[in-house]
Design a protein around this motif. Structure first.
Motif, PDB file in Angstrom:
ATOM      1  N   ALA B 167      59.466 -14.141  -5.365  1.00  0.00           N
ATOM      2  CA  ALA B 167      58.959 -15.502  -5.557  1.00  0.00           C
ATOM      3  C   ALA B 167      57.655 -15.482  -6.333  1.00  0.00           C
ATOM      4  O   ALA B 167      57.441 -16.314  -7.241  1.00  0.00           O
ATOM      5  N   GLY B 168      56.791 -14.527  -6.018  1.00  0.00           N
ATOM      6  CA  GLY B 168      55.516 -14.454  -6.730  1.00  0.00           C
ATOM      7  C   GLY B 168      55.710 -14.196  -8.210  1.00  0.00           C
ATOM      8  O   GLY B 168      55.117 -14.879  -9.051  1.00  0.00           O
ATOM      9  N   HIS B 169      56.575 -13.214  -8.522  1.00  0.00           N
ATOM     10  CA  HIS B 169      56.783 -12.893  -9.933  1.00  0.00           C
ATOM     11  C   HIS B 169      57.404 -14.064 -10.687  1.00  0.00           C
ATOM     12  O   HIS B 169      57.024 -14.359 -11.813  1.00  0.00           O
ATOM     13  N   LEU B 170      58.356 -14.744 -10.022  1.00  0.00           N
ATOM     14  CA  LEU B 170      58.989 -15.891 -10.671  1.00  0.00           C
ATOM     15  C   LEU B 170      57.986 -16.994 -10.925  1.00  0.00           C
ATOM     16  O   LEU B 170      57.956 -17.584 -12.015  1.00  0.00           O
ATOM     17  N   LEU B 171      57.127 -17.255  -9.930  1.00  0.00           N
ATOM     18  CA  LEU B 171      56.137 -18.329 -10.096  1.00  0.00           C
ATOM     19  C   LEU B 171      55.189 -18.003 -11.237  1.00  0.00           C
ATOM     20  O   LEU B 171      54.879 -18.874 -12.064  1.00  0.00           O
ATOM     21  N   ILE B 172      54.747 -16.734 -11.284  1.00  0.00           N
ATOM     22  CA  ILE B 172      53.828 -16.364 -12.361  1.00  0.00           C
ATOM     23  C   ILE B 172      54.503 -16.574 -13.709  1.00  0.00           C
ATOM     24  O   ILE B 172      53.918 -17.143 -14.640  1.00  0.00           O
ATOM     25  N   GLN B 173      55.779 -16.148 -13.795  1.00  0.00           N
ATOM     26  CA  GLN B 173      56.429 -16.289 -15.094  1.00  0.00           C
ATOM     27  C   GLN B 173      56.663 -17.746 -15.452  1.00  0.00           C
ATOM     28  O   GLN B 173      56.462 -18.149 -16.602  1.00  0.00           O
ATOM     29  N   LEU B 174      57.037 -18.549 -14.452  1.00  0.00           N
ATOM     30  CA  LEU B 174      57.278 -19.964 -14.734  1.00  0.00           C
ATOM     31  C   LEU B 174      56.010 -20.645 -15.217  1.00  0.00           C
ATOM     32  O   LEU B 174      56.013 -21.362 -16.228  1.00  0.00           O
ATOM     33  N   ILE B 175      54.911 -20.409 -14.516  1.00  0.00           N
ATOM     34  CA  ILE B 175      53.682 -21.119 -14.874  1.00  0.00           C
ATOM     35  C   ILE B 175      53.150 -20.619 -16.207  1.00  0.00           C
ATOM     36  O   ILE B 175      52.663 -21.399 -17.031  1.00  0.00           O
ATOM     37  N   SER B 176      53.272 -19.294 -16.451  1.00  0.00           N
ATOM     38  CA  SER B 176      52.750 -18.819 -17.742  1.00  0.00           C
ATOM     39  C   SER B 176      53.625 -19.327 -18.882  1.00  0.00           C
ATOM     40  O   SER B 176      53.103 -19.691 -19.944  1.00  0.00           O
ATOM     41  N   THR B 177      54.950 -19.389 -18.654  1.00  0.00           N
ATOM     42  CA  THR B 177      55.803 -19.957 -19.699  1.00  0.00           C
ATOM     43  C   THR B 177      55.434 -21.409 -19.962  1.00  0.00           C
ATOM     44  O   THR B 177      55.366 -21.850 -21.120  1.00  0.00           O
ATOM     45  N   ALA B 178      55.166 -22.139 -18.863  1.00  0.00           N
ATOM     46  CA  ALA B 178      54.809 -23.543 -19.024  1.00  0.00           C
ATOM     47  C   ALA B 178      53.514 -23.689 -19.804  1.00  0.00           C
ATOM     48  O   ALA B 178      53.409 -24.532 -20.705  1.00  0.00           O
ATOM     49  N   SER B 179      52.514 -22.842 -19.484  1.00  0.00           N
ATOM     50  CA  SER B 179      51.236 -23.034 -20.170  1.00  0.00           C
ATOM     51  C   SER B 179      51.341 -22.641 -21.638  1.00  0.00           C
ATOM     52  O   SER B 179      50.694 -23.253 -22.491  1.00  0.00           O
ATOM     53  N   VAL B 180      52.188 -21.642 -21.964  1.00  0.00           N
ATOM     54  CA  VAL B 180      52.371 -21.298 -23.376  1.00  0.00           C
ATOM     55  C   VAL B 180      53.113 -22.415 -24.091  1.00  0.00           C
ATOM     56  O   VAL B 180      52.766 -22.802 -25.207  1.00  0.00           O
TER      57      VAL B 180
END
Lengths: 137, 227
Positions: B167-180
């Motif tokens: 869950a942590g890795h997915l959240l990090i990837q989701l939020i970083s994708t969103a911010s990019v």
């Protein structure tokens, strides 16, 4: 080198010794401690000892001339034991230079971690290249 | 595109060698065995302090018999801690996001605690299947419930670690994708998501450490019941 202060380093050693412990003697390549370049340009060194020609087998890669490279490569030990020995030598060189020193810092570890990131990137490149932010690829 | 969010959980292989081998061997490289001097260096002092802290924390609640497990539990804790923290580095692979690997860690250790209990003090460990002072009509149901809760423990151990890390890795990837993705169109919102990403990263570092501790702590609690 800092000059020796009174009681520096908790009274363990003089700060002159603080740089690093000497690496253990390596049996297979006794001349690999110092860069022995075959140029006898410096008179300060040449009056102490004559430049001993290192046999090509024991030369470091950085000292090998380009023409000698195939011969040098052919003389390397590519048996599993030789490769293992080379890996162990490399690890000990790193360990004695960065980890097994009195005042170790983050430098050595950060280097390894950066290398780990780069290797992981290379490893997963075939996956990652599909995630580029381009429209046509 | 949707699948690629889960791409990070499949171990990539180069020349037929999976990256999981490297990620599993890497922690061993980071903890050199100390030499024969008392005071080696700063790094080995920090390492020894950490190992001492972990061992003390884990061994205080256990009795003398349980101290045989010190090496096992401490090294498990150090391994999980290192793997979890290394997994937060970019592009790296985290073996603890794999359910198979966590079950392979959880199941044998849990079974070892159970078998130790059944062999050394069978009646005491069987008595855990029924809490004291239970009303007589409830006894059959409670025994069923307690047996289930006993048997589900390894599954819970493994799934807890996997789910937290995944869950942590997915959240990090989701939020970083969103911010990019938001950066060219809505820069203000993108800065907000980047701030969230920073906070989330700090949280994930904490989660990586806490989950390693929780895994080992629960094992030592199971051991405590049975030894």
């Amino acid at each position: 080198m800092t000059p020796p202060e009174g009681g520096g380093g908790g009274g363990r050693d003089t700060p002159k010794m603080a740089a690093q412990h000497p690496p253990p003697p390596l049996p297979s390549r006794p001349s690999s401690r110092e860069p022995q370049r075959p140029v006898p340009a410096s008179p300060r060194r040449s009056d102490k000892m004559a430049p001993v020609p290192v046999p090509l087998k024991d030369m470091k890669l950085l000292d090998v001339k380009l023409g000698q490279l195939p011969t040098w490569l052919a003389m390397r030990d590519f048996t599993p034991g030789g490769i293992g020995g080379a890996l162990r030598r490399g690890y000990e060189r790193y360990y004695n230079k960065y980890i097994n020193v009195k005042k170790g810092g983050l430098g050595g570890i950060s280097m390894v971690l950066a290398g780990y990131i780069v290797i992981s990137y290379m490893w997963s490149y075939s996956h990652l290249k599909h995630d580029r932010r381009r429209k046509y690829h | 595109m949707n699948l690629s969010f889960f791409d990070q959980f499949s171990s990539p292989s180069l020349l037929g060698i999976p990256l999981i081998l490297l990620s599993l061997l890497f922690p061993a490289l980071l903890f050199p065995s100390p030499g024969n001097r008392w005071v080696n260096s700063r790094l080995s002092t920090i390492q020894l302090w950490l190992l001492h802290l972990i061992t003390k924390q884990l061994m205080i609640p256990l009795n003398k018999n349980g101290h045989k497990w010190a090496l096992m539990l401490t090294s498990l804790m150090v391994m999980l801690l290192t793997i979890n923290l290394l997994g937060l580095l970019p592009y790296t692979f985290t073996p603890t996001t794999q359910l198979s690997m966590n079950m392979a860690l959880a199941f044998p250790l849990w079974l070892a605690t159970l078998l130790t209990g059944l062999r050394n003090k069978p009646s005491a460990s069987l008595a855990h299947l029924l809490p004291e002072g239970t009303p007589t009509p409830l006894i059959p149901a409670l025994i069923l419930i307690e047996t289930t809760s006993l048997l589900i423990r390894p599954l819970a151990l493994g799934v807890r670690l996997t789910a937290n890390l995944t869950a942590g890795h997915l959240l990090i990837q989701l939020i970083s994708t969103a911010s990019v993705a938001l950066a060219p169109i809505l820069p203000a919102v993108s800065i907000l998501t980047m701030a969230i990403l920073l906070l989330l990263t700090i949280l994930e570092v904490a989660v990586a450490m806490i989950q390693a501790y929780v895994f080992v702590l629960l094992l030592s609690l199971y051991l405590q019941e049975n030894i």
